[in-house]
Design a protein around this motif. Structure first.
Motif, PDB file in Angstrom:
ATOM      1  N   ALA A  98       0.973  -1.204   0.069  1.00 14.76           N
ATOM      2  CA  ALA A  98      -0.078   0.109  -0.196  1.00 14.76           C
ATOM      3  C   ALA A  98       0.875   1.453   0.016  1.00 14.76           C
ATOM      4  O   ALA A  98       0.463   2.325  -0.538  1.00 14.76           O
ATOM      5  N   GLY A  99       1.869   1.343   0.499  1.00 11.00           N
ATOM      6  CA  GLY A  99       2.722   2.575   0.804  1.00 11.00           C
ATOM      7  C   GLY A  99       2.131   3.314   1.821  1.00 11.00           C
ATOM      8  O   GLY A  99       1.222   2.885   2.461  1.00 11.00           O
ATOM      9  N   GLU A 100       2.494   4.398   1.734  1.00  6.81           N
ATOM     10  CA  GLU A 100       2.081   5.429   3.031  1.00  6.81           C
ATOM     11  C   GLU A 100       0.552   6.215   2.517  1.00  6.81           C
ATOM     12  O   GLU A 100      -0.111   6.661   3.318  1.00  6.81           O
ATOM     13  N   SER A 101       0.390   6.455   1.319  1.00  7.19           N
ATOM     14  CA  SER A 101      -0.959   7.004   0.869  1.00  7.19           C
ATOM     15  C   SER A 101      -1.731   6.482   0.080  1.00  7.19           C
ATOM     16  O   SER A 101      -1.929   6.878  -1.159  1.00  7.19           O
ATOM     17  N   PRO A 102      -2.400   5.101   0.296  1.00  3.37           N
ATOM     18  CA  PRO A 102      -3.102   4.437  -0.604  1.00  3.37           C
ATOM     19  C   PRO A 102      -4.522   5.012  -1.227  1.00  3.37           C
ATOM     20  O   PRO A 102      -4.859   5.594  -0.314  1.00  3.37           O
ATOM     21  N   LEU A 103      -4.790   4.898  -2.261  1.00  2.00           N
ATOM     22  CA  LEU A 103      -5.994   5.271  -2.818  1.00  2.00           C
ATOM     23  C   LEU A 103      -6.954   4.131  -3.136  1.00  2.00           C
ATOM     24  O   LEU A 103      -6.653   2.939  -3.569  1.00  2.00           O
ATOM     25  N   LEU A 104      -8.121   4.301  -2.513  1.00  2.04           N
ATOM     26  CA  LEU A 104      -9.066   3.200  -2.668  1.00  2.04           C
ATOM     27  C   LEU A 104     -10.157   3.813  -3.789  1.00  2.04           C
ATOM     28  O   LEU A 104     -10.896   4.893  -3.552  1.00  2.04           O
ATOM     29  N   ARG A 119     -10.296  -0.005   6.899  1.00  2.63           N
ATOM     30  CA  ARG A 119     -10.073  -0.009   8.324  1.00  2.63           C
ATOM     31  C   ARG A 119      -8.697  -0.524   8.574  1.00  2.63           C
ATOM     32  O   ARG A 119      -8.074   0.146   9.589  1.00  2.63           O
ATOM     33  N   LYS A 120      -8.524  -1.935   7.934  1.00  2.00           N
ATOM     34  CA  LYS A 120      -7.062  -2.271   8.228  1.00  2.00           C
ATOM     35  C   LYS A 120      -5.798  -1.161   7.881  1.00  2.00           C
ATOM     36  O   LYS A 120      -4.854  -1.283   8.527  1.00  2.00           O
ATOM     37  N   LEU A 121      -5.917  -0.562   6.914  1.00  2.00           N
ATOM     38  CA  LEU A 121      -4.921   0.492   6.446  1.00  2.00           C
ATOM     39  C   LEU A 121      -4.891   1.637   7.514  1.00  2.00           C
ATOM     40  O   LEU A 121      -3.958   1.915   7.681  1.00  2.00           O
ATOM     41  N   ARG A 122      -6.000   2.005   7.788  1.00  2.00           N
ATOM     42  CA  ARG A 122      -6.070   2.945   8.963  1.00  2.00           C
ATOM     43  C   ARG A 122      -5.548   2.755  10.079  1.00  2.00           C
ATOM     44  O   ARG A 122      -4.553   3.163  10.830  1.00  2.00           O
ATOM     45  N   SER A 127      -2.499   6.975   5.332  1.00  2.00           N
ATOM     46  CA  SER A 127      -3.219   7.936   4.990  1.00  2.00           C
ATOM     47  C   SER A 127      -4.128   7.684   3.887  1.00  2.00           C
ATOM     48  O   SER A 127      -3.395   7.503   2.691  1.00  2.00           O
ATOM     49  N   VAL A 128      -5.304   7.272   4.036  1.00  2.00           N
ATOM     50  CA  VAL A 128      -6.187   6.631   2.970  1.00  2.00           C
ATOM     51  C   VAL A 128      -7.097   7.644   2.319  1.00  2.00           C
ATOM     52  O   VAL A 128      -7.873   8.412   2.928  1.00  2.00           O
ATOM     53  N   THR A 129      -7.093   7.647   0.939  1.00  2.00           N
ATOM     54  CA  THR A 129      -8.201   8.458   0.090  1.00  2.00           C
ATOM     55  C   THR A 129      -9.012   7.585  -0.589  1.00  2.00           C
ATOM     56  O   THR A 129      -8.737   6.504  -0.834  1.00  2.00           O
ATOM     57  N   LEU A 149     -13.771   6.428   9.734  1.00  4.18           N
ATOM     58  CA  LEU A 149     -12.289   5.497   9.801  1.00  4.18           C
ATOM     59  C   LEU A 149     -11.366   6.772   9.778  1.00  4.18           C
ATOM     60  O   LEU A 149     -10.170   6.429   9.927  1.00  4.18           O
ATOM     61  N   GLY A 150     -11.536   7.935   9.164  1.00  3.00           N
ATOM     62  CA  GLY A 150     -10.505   8.988   9.143  1.00  3.00           C
ATOM     63  C   GLY A 150      -9.890   9.059   7.775  1.00  3.00           C
ATOM     64  O   GLY A 150      -8.946   9.560   7.282  1.00  3.00           O
ATOM     65  N   CYS A 151     -10.623   8.408   6.531  1.00  3.69           N
ATOM     66  CA  CYS A 151     -10.251   8.659   5.228  1.00  3.69           C
ATOM     67  C   CYS A 151     -10.525   9.871   4.756  1.00  3.69           C
ATOM     68  O   CYS A 151     -11.550  10.411   5.083  1.00  3.69           O
TER      69      CYS A 151
END
Ligand SMILES: Cc1cc2nc3c(=O)[nH]c(=O)nc-3n(C[C@H](O)[C@H](O)[C@H](O)COP(=O)(O)OP(=O)(O)OC[C@H]3O[C@@H](n4cnc5c(N)ncnc54)[C@H](O)[C@@H]3O)c2cc1C
Ligand code: FES
Length: 244
Positions: A98-104, A119-122, A127-129, A149-151
């Protein structure tokens, strides 16, 4: 793969045709993001595959759209009903890339499998977008749960009735480390063309047996034929060969 009897504890509409169902059993193990379950419904020969949306030990959440006989039957199940479910199916998302700033990027009922992933990445501090695409405002669901979740969340609608007008590819952030996507095939193809990094695609193809026996879900990849139900539903961008 395990065959389990799970009890419906909640089955509520999120939109006119999309429902969220919670299933519970003390024996149920936590399911991994990107994997799916296969549900037996009375009177139907084939089980119906549905992605894991959220999961903890003992609890599974799925979100499904009513499109035919099976999902209509599911929408009428009351709390307390019991279902035969094959759990732990498929090969899910690999979070290590994923690296530090994955995009979904999710489209329609391609949004739910991204929730557990987010949820798992957070939980790993990423830092999820999330860019969630729908046809129109009446079909939008899930925006708030990703925000909670803070995305960072952008919603797109094809008709512009809510959020950004257009498709998920019209709302790509300037920078991201990697991407994960699930949605209808035209959307996946557009993401494939527009993406600037590597990523993983989840294919919600038609299925037969759902556990690798019938070959009904085979597709060609650069490393040979793969079964979407067994080696997928998640495939890496670099291995995909589109049929046309
Ligand atoms: C790995 C995987 C994960 C999935 N995850 C989800 C999910 O999380 N939420 C969700 O709502 N759906 C999901 N699906 C799709 C879901 O399995 C189908 O919508 C469902 O099986 C349809 O059953 P039905 O009896 O209601 O419809 P049917 O009576 O079988 O078909 C009704 C209509 O839906 C169309 N249809 C059937 N299956 C699909 C499909 N796979 N893709 C597109 N159109 C289809 C048929 O062509 C027909 O027009 C997933 C599919 C796969 C393979
Ligand atoms: S659905 Fe039977 S092998 Fe995939």
């Amino acid at each position: 793969m395990k065959q389990q009897t799970l009890r419906v504890t909640e089955n509520i509409p999120l939109t006119d045709s999309v429902y969220r169902m919670t299933l519970e059993s003390p024996d149920l193990e936590e399911q991994q993001p990107g994997r799916f379950v296969n549900i037996r419904l009375d009177g139907l020969f084939l089980r119906r595959p549905i992605s894991v949306c959220d999961s903890d030990p003992g609890r599974l959440v799925i979100i499904y759209k009513t499109v035919g006989k099976g999902t209509e039957k599911m929408s009428r199940l009351p709390a307390g009903a019991e279902l035969s479910v094959l759990t732990g199916l498929g090969n899910g998302y690999d979070l290590s890339k994923a690296g530090e700033s994955p995009l979904l990027l999710g489209g329609g009922v391609g949004v739910p499998p991204l929730f557990l992933l987010a949820r798992k990445l957070r939980e790993q501090g990423k830092s999820v977008t999330a860019v969630l695409g729908f046809n129109t405002q009446a079909e939008v669901f899930g925006e708030q749960v990703f925000r909670d979740l803070g995305c960072r969340v952008t919603v797109t609608t094809a008709d512009g009735s809510y959020g950004t007008k257009g498709f998920v590819t019209d709302a790509l952030p300037a920078e991201y480390s990697y991407f994960y996507t699930c949605g209808p095939e035209p959307m996946l193809k557009a993401v494939y063309r527009a993406a600037r990094t590597s990523g993983q695609f989840s294919f919600e193809e038609r299925m037969g047996c759902g556990f690798g026996a019938c070959m009904g879900c085979s597709c060609k990849t650069i490393t040979g034929s793969k079964r979407i139900c067994r080696e997928g539903p998640v495939l890496e961008k670099e291995e995909i060969l589109w049929a046309d």
